[in-house]
Design a protein around this motif. Sequence first.
Motif, short mmCIF file in Angstrom:
data_model
loop_
_atom_site.label_atom_id
_atom_site.label_comp_id
_atom_site.label_asym_id
_atom_site.label_seq_id
_atom_site.Cartn_x
_atom_site.Cartn_y
_atom_site.Cartn_z
N LYS A 45 0.83 -1.21 0.00
CA LYS A 45 0.00 0.00 0.00
C LYS A 45 0.87 1.26 0.00
CE LYS A 45 -2.11 -1.24 3.77
NZ LYS A 45 -1.45 -2.53 4.02
N THR A 46 1.81 1.31 0.91
CA THR A 46 2.66 2.50 1.01
C THR A 46 3.56 2.63 -0.22
OG1 THR A 46 2.57 2.44 3.42
CG2 THR A 46 4.36 3.72 2.44
N ALA A 47 4.05 1.53 -0.74
CA ALA A 47 4.89 1.59 -1.95
C ALA A 47 4.11 2.17 -3.13
CB ALA A 47 5.41 0.19 -2.30
N THR A 67 2.81 6.51 8.76
CA THR A 67 2.45 5.55 9.81
C THR A 67 2.40 6.22 11.19
OG1 THR A 67 3.38 3.71 8.59
CG2 THR A 67 3.12 3.40 10.95
N PHE A 68 3.35 7.08 11.49
CA PHE A 68 3.39 7.71 12.82
C PHE A 68 2.77 9.09 12.82
CE2 PHE A 68 6.73 4.50 12.83
CZ PHE A 68 6.25 3.73 13.88
N PHE A 84 -3.16 9.50 3.92
CA PHE A 84 -3.55 9.08 5.26
C PHE A 84 -3.15 7.63 5.50
CE2 PHE A 84 -6.61 12.39 4.19
CZ PHE A 84 -6.82 13.07 5.38
N ASP A 85 -2.62 7.34 6.68
CA ASP A 85 -2.43 5.96 7.14
C ASP A 85 -3.21 5.84 8.44
OD1 ASP A 85 -1.62 3.57 8.34
OD2 ASP A 85 0.38 3.69 7.47
N TRP A 113 -5.81 1.69 5.04
CA TRP A 113 -6.69 1.20 6.10
C TRP A 113 -8.01 1.97 6.11
CZ3 TRP A 113 -4.82 -3.26 7.66
CH2 TRP A 113 -3.44 -3.48 7.57
N PRO A 114 -8.70 2.04 4.98
CA PRO A 114 -9.93 2.83 4.88
C PRO A 114 -11.09 2.30 5.73
CG PRO A 114 -9.65 1.49 2.92
CD PRO A 114 -8.39 1.36 3.72
#
Length: 163
Positions: A45-47, A67-68, A84-85, A113-114
């Motif tokens: 997802k992040t990639a 993430t943070f 958004f994460d 993470w919707p």
Amino acid sequence: MPTEPLSRTLSLPDEAATARLAGRLATVLQPGDLVALRGDLGAGKTALCRALIRSVTGPEAEVPSPTFTLVQMYDTDIGPLWHFDLYRLSGPDEVIELGWDEARAEAASLVEWPDRLGPLLPADRLEIALTHEGPAARRAVLTGHGAWAARLDALDLPAPDRE
């Protein structure tokens, strides 16, 4: 009358294929769009988000994972883009505190993470579900909901990978 969701499946044999998908997405993304990314931890997802953000900001752009910080904002060639994460959130009320209403009003949004959005998840959205197919390979199922169902073909996905 609501449009039925439309899905396409694409094999992504490596990170370069993921970047190509992100580049195609970048050509059709516009302010107000929401891309909801689903998948297990490490599914890519992040990639995919990083590659898309670099497609609209430049290849040298620093794209940290939210993430943070939970959200990162970018000024891009297509207008504001929010990433958004929501993994660490417990529910939709916490999303509002991150500037959700502002993002939805003026920006394109990428949301990992919707499911944490609950009732805030808009009817018009592109969902991308990523799953592992091997050490570097992924499968992406793209589902257009609402207005995105008609726009899915604009991504010009390779015909052999369509379902």
